[in-house]
Design a protein around this motif. Structure first.
Motif, mmCIF file in Angstrom:
data_model
loop_
_atom_site.group_PDB
_atom_site.id
_atom_site.type_symbol
_atom_site.label_atom_id
_atom_site.label_comp_id
_atom_site.label_asym_id
_atom_site.label_seq_id
_atom_site.Cartn_x
_atom_site.Cartn_y
_atom_site.Cartn_z
ATOM 1 N N VAL A 10 0.854 -1.188 0.000
ATOM 2 C CA VAL A 10 0.000 0.000 0.000
ATOM 3 C C VAL A 10 0.887 1.234 0.000
ATOM 4 N N SER A 11 0.627 2.132 -0.937
ATOM 5 C CA SER A 11 1.399 3.367 -1.030
ATOM 6 C C SER A 11 0.465 4.512 -1.371
ATOM 7 N N THR A 12 0.985 5.723 -1.295
ATOM 8 C CA THR A 12 0.184 6.897 -1.636
ATOM 9 C C THR A 12 0.900 7.733 -2.683
ATOM 10 N N GLU A 13 0.086 8.334 -3.548
ATOM 11 C CA GLU A 13 0.553 9.316 -4.532
ATOM 12 C C GLU A 13 -0.300 10.561 -4.301
ATOM 13 N N GLY A 14 0.156 11.420 -3.400
ATOM 14 C CA GLY A 14 -0.665 12.556 -3.018
ATOM 15 C C GLY A 14 -1.910 12.069 -2.287
ATOM 16 N N SER A 15 -3.077 12.386 -2.822
ATOM 17 C CA SER A 15 -4.333 11.975 -2.200
ATOM 18 C C SER A 15 -4.860 10.659 -2.767
ATOM 19 N N ILE A 16 -4.017 9.937 -3.500
ATOM 20 C CA ILE A 16 -4.412 8.676 -4.132
ATOM 21 C C ILE A 16 -3.750 7.509 -3.399
ATOM 22 N N LEU A 17 -4.542 6.532 -2.984
ATOM 23 C CA LEU A 17 -4.034 5.331 -2.336
ATOM 24 C C LEU A 17 -3.888 4.227 -3.381
ATOM 25 N N VAL A 18 -2.716 3.632 -3.462
ATOM 26 C CA VAL A 18 -2.465 2.570 -4.438
ATOM 27 C C VAL A 18 -2.273 1.251 -3.692
ATOM 28 N N ASN A 48 -9.447 7.998 6.003
ATOM 29 C CA ASN A 48 -8.424 9.046 5.996
ATOM 30 C C ASN A 48 -8.894 10.203 5.120
ATOM 31 N N ASP A 49 -9.152 11.342 5.725
ATOM 32 C CA ASP A 49 -9.655 12.505 4.982
ATOM 33 C C ASP A 49 -8.653 13.035 3.962
ATOM 34 N N ALA A 50 -7.394 12.666 4.112
ATOM 35 C CA ALA A 50 -6.376 13.141 3.164
ATOM 36 C C ALA A 50 -6.390 12.335 1.871
ATOM 37 N N VAL A 89 -15.527 -7.420 -2.395
ATOM 38 C CA VAL A 89 -16.548 -7.515 -3.443
ATOM 39 C C VAL A 89 -17.954 -7.191 -2.926
ATOM 40 N N GLN A 90 -18.226 -7.445 -1.652
ATOM 41 C CA GLN A 90 -19.541 -7.115 -1.106
ATOM 42 C C GLN A 90 -19.577 -5.740 -0.457
ATOM 43 N N ALA A 91 -18.408 -5.159 -0.224
ATOM 44 C CA ALA A 91 -18.355 -3.879 0.478
ATOM 45 C C ALA A 91 -17.262 -2.996 -0.106
ATOM 46 N N PRO A 92 -17.451 -2.507 -1.339
ATOM 47 C CA PRO A 92 -16.474 -1.578 -1.916
ATOM 48 C C PRO A 92 -16.420 -0.297 -1.087
ATOM 49 N N PRO A 93 -15.358 0.468 -1.218
ATOM 50 C CA PRO A 93 -15.259 1.709 -0.455
ATOM 51 C C PRO A 93 -16.291 2.749 -0.891
ATOM 52 N N ALA A 94 -16.570 3.684 0.007
ATOM 53 C CA ALA A 94 -17.460 4.792 -0.342
ATOM 54 C C ALA A 94 -16.774 5.742 -1.324
ATOM 55 N N LYS A 95 -15.457 5.816 -1.242
ATOM 56 C CA LYS A 95 -14.700 6.661 -2.165
ATOM 57 C C LYS A 95 -14.433 5.893 -3.466
ATOM 58 N N PRO A 96 -14.188 6.595 -4.551
ATOM 59 C CA PRO A 96 -13.967 5.928 -5.841
ATOM 60 C C PRO A 96 -12.753 5.014 -5.823
ATOM 61 N N ALA A 245 -15.069 29.742 -5.380
ATOM 62 C CA ALA A 245 -13.811 29.568 -6.104
ATOM 63 C C ALA A 245 -14.003 29.791 -7.601
ATOM 64 N N PHE A 246 -15.125 29.306 -8.133
ATOM 65 C CA PHE A 246 -15.410 29.515 -9.550
ATOM 66 C C PHE A 246 -15.540 31.003 -9.848
ATOM 67 N N ALA A 247 -16.296 31.719 -9.002
ATOM 68 C CA ALA A 247 -16.506 33.149 -9.221
ATOM 69 C C ALA A 247 -15.202 33.935 -9.090
ATOM 70 N N GLU A 248 -14.349 33.484 -8.186
ATOM 71 C CA GLU A 248 -13.099 34.194 -7.924
ATOM 72 C C GLU A 248 -11.935 33.685 -8.778
ATOM 73 N N LYS A 249 -12.233 32.713 -9.644
ATOM 74 C CA LYS A 249 -11.243 32.157 -10.571
ATOM 75 C C LYS A 249 -9.991 31.656 -9.842
ATOM 76 N N ARG A 250 -10.241 30.825 -8.835
ATOM 77 C CA ARG A 250 -9.145 30.239 -8.060
ATOM 78 C C ARG A 250 -9.467 28.771 -7.773
ATOM 79 N N PRO A 251 -8.474 27.955 -7.436
ATOM 80 C CA PRO A 251 -8.742 26.562 -7.086
ATOM 81 C C PRO A 251 -9.522 26.497 -5.775
ATOM 82 N N PRO A 252 -10.481 25.608 -5.666
ATOM 83 C CA PRO A 252 -11.231 25.469 -4.423
ATOM 84 C C PRO A 252 -10.415 24.837 -3.313
ATOM 85 N N ASN A 253 -10.754 25.171 -2.105
ATOM 86 C CA ASN A 253 -10.098 24.590 -0.921
ATOM 87 C C ASN A 253 -11.131 23.702 -0.217
ATOM 88 N N TRP A 254 -11.205 22.461 -0.626
ATOM 89 C CA TRP A 254 -12.226 21.552 -0.092
ATOM 90 C C TRP A 254 -11.922 21.185 1.364
#
Length: 257
Positions: A10-18, A48-50, A89-96, A245-254
């Motif tokens: 198990v490793s991470t690439e930023g916010s992606i778990l591999v 993990n919220d990250a 297989v019966q319980a995939p994660p809530a995240k993609p 963020a859309f109105a201010e033309k900046r990246p959102p801070n979720w």
């Protein structure tokens, strides 16, 4: 690090778990310890919220050949209560979750891929549920999910004959999202995951949940049930942040809230 832990890396690439199945000597077949390690990795993804998106792949050019038949003969079933085969297989994660498939994704290996939301594949990859050839049944979700992902008559042929489906045909049928050169499935999965990860986490999870659950909703309740999932998203901090963020033309801070 124990052998069981080495069998699933198990490793991470930023916010992606591999999650990498790492039993190349057994074509990454699933044992009970491997199922337990996959379940733990899925819990880490959701807890993990990250982390925003997960990827599952296999080492050394093979995705997964399914259940370890030597273990099965010895009485081991690589499944967990409430989670099923491979702990997923019966319980995939809530995240993609994205499956990055090289080589073979067979039997339970194919069912792991079908438990994912998206699939990338090298051109040489092959999918199949050959359980009938062994006197078994594809009970890890293929008979339930495959007719929803490809034409039912094609799914029936695969289930009854045990024939393989090559990656280009799987891509034509819409099962594979990205068809790439061999060895590039993980790169394609990382690209897909990155495109998902920049979006609002509450919105992504709600969208995944609706797509997964809506086919089973009574028709007269579809809008009500959808609103129960989407209403909290529309009044969330992230919804306001996305619009601002859309109105201010900046990246959102979720914030995921």
């Amino acid at each position: 690090m124990s052998t069981e832990q080495q069998d699933v890396q198990v490793s991470t690439e930023g916010s992606i778990l591999v999650i990498t199945l790492n039993r190349p000597q057994a074509r990454n077949a699933i044992t009970l310890p491997v199922a337990q390690a996959i379940a733990a990795a899925v819990d880490e993804l959701d807890g993990n919220d990250a982390l925003a998106v997960g990827i599952i792949t296999g080492a050394d050019g093979v995705f997964c050949a399914g259940m370890d038949l030597k273990g099965f003969v010895d009485g081991e079933l690589p499944q967990l209560p409430g989670r099923g085969f491979a702990g997923i297989v019966q319980a995939p994660p809530a995240k993609p979750l994205v499956a990055a498939v090289e080589g073979y994704a067979l039997a339970g290996g194919f069912e792991i891929a079908l438990a994912c939301d998206l699939i990338t594949a090298g051109r040489g990859a092959r999918f199949g549920i050959p359980e009938v050839k062994r006197g078994l049944v594809a009970a890890g979700g293929a008979l339930l999910r495959l007719p929803e992902r490809i034409p039912p008559n094609v799914a029936t042929q695969l289930a009854l004959t045990g024939e393989f489906l090559d990656a280009p045909r799987a891509h034509e049928l819409g099962l594979v999202n990205a068809l790439v050169e061999d060895g590039k499935a993980l790169d394609a999965a990382l690209d897909l995951a990155a495109a998902i990860a920049v979006n609002g986490p509450l919105a992504v999870r709600a969208s995944k949940r609706i797509i997964a659950e809506a086919p089973g909703w009574p028709r007269e309740e579809r809008w009500t049930r959808q609103e129960q999932i989407t209403d909290p998203v529309f009044v969330s901090h992230d919804a306001i942040e996305g619009a601002s963020a859309f109105a201010e033309k900046r990246p959102p801070n979720w914030r995921g809230e």
